[in-house]
Design an enzyme around this catalytic site. Structure first.
Site, mmCIF file in Angstrom:
data_model
loop_
_atom_site.group_PDB
_atom_site.id
_atom_site.type_symbol
_atom_site.label_atom_id
_atom_site.label_comp_id
_atom_site.label_asym_id
_atom_site.label_seq_id
_atom_site.Cartn_x
_atom_site.Cartn_y
_atom_site.Cartn_z
ATOM 1 N N HIS A 236 6.112 1.990 3.894
ATOM 2 C CA HIS A 236 6.141 0.840 2.984
ATOM 3 C C HIS A 236 6.674 1.209 1.594
ATOM 4 O O HIS A 236 6.998 0.314 0.818
ATOM 5 C CB HIS A 236 4.748 0.226 2.856
ATOM 6 C CG HIS A 236 4.236 -0.344 4.140
ATOM 7 N ND1 HIS A 236 4.245 -1.687 4.433
ATOM 8 C CD2 HIS A 236 3.724 0.269 5.244
ATOM 9 C CE1 HIS A 236 3.756 -1.880 5.642
ATOM 10 N NE2 HIS A 236 3.435 -0.698 6.154
ATOM 11 N N HIS B 282 1.567 3.874 1.991
ATOM 12 C CA HIS B 282 2.148 4.612 3.110
ATOM 13 C C HIS B 282 3.678 4.671 3.009
ATOM 14 O O HIS B 282 4.319 3.727 2.542
ATOM 15 C CB HIS B 282 1.747 3.973 4.446
ATOM 16 C CG HIS B 282 0.369 4.352 4.884
ATOM 17 N ND1 HIS B 282 -0.414 3.534 5.666
ATOM 18 C CD2 HIS B 282 -0.376 5.463 4.655
ATOM 19 C CE1 HIS B 282 -1.572 4.126 5.898
ATOM 20 N NE2 HIS B 282 -1.570 5.293 5.298
ATOM 21 N N ASP C 188 0.229 -8.327 10.642
ATOM 22 C CA ASP C 188 0.342 -6.996 11.247
ATOM 23 C C ASP C 188 0.142 -7.065 12.761
ATOM 24 O O ASP C 188 -0.880 -7.537 13.245
ATOM 25 C CB ASP C 188 -0.726 -6.112 10.585
ATOM 26 C CG ASP C 188 -0.772 -4.689 11.109
ATOM 27 O OD1 ASP C 188 0.010 -4.332 11.989
ATOM 28 O OD2 ASP C 188 -1.627 -3.928 10.601
ATOM 29 N N HIS D 87 0.845 -1.201 0.000
ATOM 30 C CA HIS D 87 0.000 0.000 0.000
ATOM 31 C C HIS D 87 0.873 1.240 0.000
ATOM 32 O O HIS D 87 2.105 1.135 0.078
ATOM 33 C CB HIS D 87 -0.977 0.000 1.185
ATOM 34 C CG HIS D 87 -0.319 0.030 2.521
ATOM 35 N ND1 HIS D 87 0.304 -1.065 3.087
ATOM 36 C CD2 HIS D 87 -0.181 1.034 3.428
ATOM 37 C CE1 HIS D 87 0.789 -0.749 4.272
ATOM 38 N NE2 HIS D 87 0.513 0.521 4.494
ATOM 39 N N GLY E 211 -5.768 2.308 11.880
ATOM 40 C CA GLY E 211 -5.919 1.530 10.659
ATOM 41 C C GLY E 211 -5.452 0.101 10.818
ATOM 42 O O GLY E 211 -5.328 -0.629 9.827
ATOM 43 N N HIS E 212 -5.206 -0.311 12.058
ATOM 44 C CA HIS E 212 -4.637 -1.643 12.319
ATOM 45 C C HIS E 212 -5.575 -2.471 13.206
ATOM 46 O O HIS E 212 -6.372 -1.916 13.967
ATOM 47 C CB HIS E 212 -3.274 -1.502 12.994
ATOM 48 C CG HIS E 212 -2.285 -0.727 12.178
ATOM 49 N ND1 HIS E 212 -1.463 -1.314 11.240
ATOM 50 C CD2 HIS E 212 -1.988 0.596 12.155
ATOM 51 C CE1 HIS E 212 -0.709 -0.392 10.674
ATOM 52 N NE2 HIS E 212 -1.012 0.785 11.215
#
Length: 554
Positions: free
Chosen positions: A79, A76, A194, A74, A366-367
Site C-alpha cells: 500500500h 504495508h 477487502d 496503512h 490480518g484479513h
C-alpha cells in the site's frame, strides 16, 4: 475516454484487483481526484532479475493538476511501496496516520525524497476538492490502519482498507464498527471491501491465540529459538517480545527492514519492548542458547533475507544448530510457496525443529473471513458493491457473499485493473477502461525492462546463450578472424566438440556464400547466421538457446 459529466463519479483501480499487491485506486469527479494507496508487488519466479513491480500510475501523472491528495490506509508495502517512485513525478500531499507516516518517512529517506506529509487519525476529517473524508480505525496485522468514508454529491463511498473483526486485538484497537453502523440509515452509494480471505469460511483466528501458541513453543524449546515473520507485522513482533520475556529469554533482531520497523514502532509508541529484552545480534553468543530468541526477516523465502542466510549457513552471526527451534510465523504470499518450502526443508535437513502455519497455529491472517465480510456488508448496506484487494477468485467469492446478504447481482461489479466504474444519478456501470500494466524495477532502472527483455532472460535461464564471432574484410568479404563460437549455459564446449565444429563449419559456409554473392552488409549477414544457427541447433539438440552473432569488419 468518456467526457466527464457533472455529478458523475469515477472509480478506477490502477492496481490491486485480480492480484495480491500494488494497491492503488483513483476516485474522481468533475473537479478533481484523490488517490487511495500506492503499493508495490514482489515479483514471482518468472520475473527474472526484477526487484519489485509497481502499478502503472501514468494516468495519475497525466492528470496530476487535478490530484487533491494521496491517502494511505496503512503502512504495508503493498500500500506504500510505490510512493518513492510516484512522488518523483507527482507533487501531491500524502495523508496517513502517525505510524504509517513514520514508516513512509524512513522509506523516502532511502530514496532522498522530501514529501508533503500530513498526519491524520481515525477522528480526522478532510475536505479534498468536492470530497469530504472521514476515517475509521481498522484492526489489521499492522497498527494504526484506517478505512475511509468519502462523502460525495451522490452519497458515501466506503473503502475498508485491509481489516478484520478481531474482538480481542493485541493493542486493544478494534475495527470501529460503530462508525460503520451509523452509515446504515444514510445513503451509502458504494462499498469497496477487502477480499483476500473471501473464500475462507467462518471467522479469522484472533491474533492473541497466536501469542499463546508462541509462548507454549518458547517454554518447551530447550535451546535457541529463531522466529521469522513479516517485518511490518508489529502485533506479531509485540507478542514475540512478550513471549520471550515470559520465558526468560532475550531477543536479537536480524534483517534491515525488521530492525528499522522495530526502531520506528518503539519510538512512536506502537511497540513496547520489555526493559532489557533487546540485545544486539553481535552479542548472542554471550548468552546461553536457552536464553535467546533471534527475530528475523525471511518468512517469504526471500533469497537474501536473514532466514535464507541462516538456512544456508551463510549468516555472519547466527550459525544454525540441530538443537535450534525455528518458527516461520507467516503464511506464504501467493507465488512464494516454493521458496519458503525450500527453506523449511533445508532447516529440517540440518536437524532443527521447524514450526510453520500448516502444522501449528503460529500465524493468523490480518484479513476478514466470510462471516466478517457479511457483517460489514450488513452494517453498511451499500447500494453498489465492488470487491477489492485480491486475486480474481477472491473477488468472485466476495461477490457471491454480497448476493447472499441481499445486494442485487446487477449492483455488484467485478472490476479489474484499469476498469472505469462510473456512478451517477441514473445508476452505475463500467463505462470503459484505461490502459494499465506493470512497471518493473530492476536496480536503478524503472520501467525500462519490458516483455522482450524478460523473454530473453527466460531463454537465457533455461537454454543458455550461443555467441558467434567473426571479422570479415569490408572490401573483399574474406574472413579475417574466426569464425569462433562461445557457449554458456547451453552445452559444455569440451563435451560437445562435434556440435561446435559443425556450428563453425556452418558459419564459415554462410560467410563464404555472402562473399560469393557480394553481400558485405553486416546486418544482413548477422540476421542470416542467427536464423540458420537457431534452426541447426534445434535440429541437433531440440533446444533453443539465444543465438547472438557478432560479425564485424576486420
Amino acid at each position: 475516454m468518456n467526457e466527464k459529466k457533472k455529478n458523475t463519479l469515477r472509480v478506477i483501480p490502477l492496481g490491486g484487483l485480480g492480484e495480491i499487491g500494488k494497491n492503488m485506486m483513483v476516485v474522481e469527479d468533475e473537479e478533481g481526484m484523490i488517490l487511495i494507496d500506492a503499493g508495490l508487488k514482489f515479483p514471482g519466479e518468472e520475473l527474472l532479475g526484477i526487484d519489485i513491480v509497481l502499478p502503472d500510475y501514468s494516468y495519475v501523472v497525466k492528470n496530476q493538476e487535478r490530484l487533491k491528495g494521496i491517502i494511505i490506509t496503512h503502512g504495508h508495502e503493498d500500500h506504500t511501496g510505490a510512493l518513492p517512485y510516484l512522488l518523483r513525478e507527482v507533487g501531491a500531499r500524502v495523508y496517513g496516520t502517525k505510524l504509517t507516516l513514520g514508516l513512509i518517512k524512513e522509506k523516502l529517506k532511502e530514496y532522498d525524497i522530501e514529501a508533503d506529509l500530513f498526519e491524520i487519525s481515525s477522528d480526522s476529517t478532510l475536505k479534498l476538492g468536492n470530497f469530504d473524508l472521514s476515517f475509521f480505525s481498522v484492526c489489521h496485522s499492522i497498527p494504526d490502519g484506517v478505512g475511509i468514508i468519502i462523502g460525495t454529491s451522490l452519497g458515501y463511498i466506503v473503502h475498508t482498507g485491509d481489516f478484520k473483526l478481531d474482538q480481542t486485538p493485541v493493542d486493544g484497537r478494534t475495527t470501529e464498527l460503530d462508525k460503520l453502523a451509523c452509515l446504515k440509515d444514510k445513503d451509502v452509494l458504494l462499498l469497496l471491501s477487502d477480499s483476500t480471505n473471501a473464500e475462507v469460511p467462518g471467522y479469522t483466528s484472533p491474533e492473541k491465540m497466536i501469542g499463546a501458541n508462541l509462548l507454549k513453543i518458547f517454554e518447551e524449546a530447550e535451546n535457541r529459538i529463531i522466529v521469522a515473520t513479516f517485518a511490518s507485522h508489529l502485533h506479531r513482533i509485540q507478542q514475540i517480545f512478550d513471549a520471550a520475556k515470559a520465558s526468560g529469554r532475550r531477543v536479537a533482531v536480524s534483517g534491515r527492514s525488521i530492525i528499522n520497523n522495530v526502531k520506528i514502532a518503539s519510538e512512536t509508541g506502537y511497540l513496547e519492548i520489555p526493559s532489557g529484552s533487546l540485545v544486539d545480534i553481535g552479542e548472542i553468543n554471550n548468552f546461553h542458547p536457552s536464553k535467546m530468541v533471534v527475530l528475523c526477516t525471511g518468512s517469504q523465502g526471500e533469497p537474501l533475507s536473514a532466514l535464507s542466510r541462516i538456512a544456508a549457513k551463510e549468516h555472519k552471526r547466527v550459525k544454525l544448530a540441530d538443537t535450534d527451534t525455528v518458527v516461520v510465523s507467516a503464511s506464504p504470499i501467493p507465488g512464494n510457496e516454493r521458496a519458503i518450502t525450500r527453506i523449511i526443508n533445508q532447516i529440517f535437513r540440518y536437524g532443527a525443529d521447524v514450526y510453520y502455519e500448516q502444522i501449528s497455529g503460529v500465524h493468523a491472517s490480518g484479513h476478514p473471513a466470510q462471516e466478517e465480510l457479511k457483517i460489514l456488508m450488513n452494517l453498511v448496506k451499500p447500494r453498489f458493491f465492488v470487491p477489492i484487494h485480491g486475486e480474481y477468485r477472491h473477488l468472485k467469492h466476495h461477490a457471491d457473499l454480497a448476493v447472499s446478504v441481499g445486494i442485487p447481482r446487477e449492483n455488484i461489479f467485478l472490476c479489474e485493473d484499469g476498469d472505469i466504474l462510473e456512478l451517477n444519478e441514473e445508476g452505475a456501470g463500467i463505462s470503459g477502461s484505461i490502459e494499465v500494466g506493470e512497471v518493473f524495477v530492476d536496480g536503478l532502472g524503472v520501467g525500462d525492462i519490458g516483455d522482450v527483455v524478460l523473454r530473453d532472460r527466460q531463454i537465457l535461464s533455461s537454454d543458455g546463450i550461443f555467441i558467434v564471432l567473426a571479422a570479415i574484410d569490408p572490401a573483399s568479404g574474406e574472413t579475417k578472424i574466426g569464425p569462433e563460437v562461445i557457449s554458456r549455459g547451453f552445452v559444455y564446449v569440451k563435451e560437445a566438440k562435434e556440435l561446435i565444429d559443425e556450428s563453425i563449419e556452418l558459419v564459415a559456409e554462410i560467410l563464404e556464400e555472402a562473399r560469393l554473392e557480394g553481400v558485405i552488409d553486416m546486418s544482413s549477414i548477422n540476421s542470416v547466421i542467427k536464423k540458420r544457427m537457431m534452426q541447426f541447433l534445434y535440429s541437433k539438440t531440440k533446444r533453443r538457446p539465444m543465438v547472438v552473432p557478432f560479425i564485424t569488419e576486420g
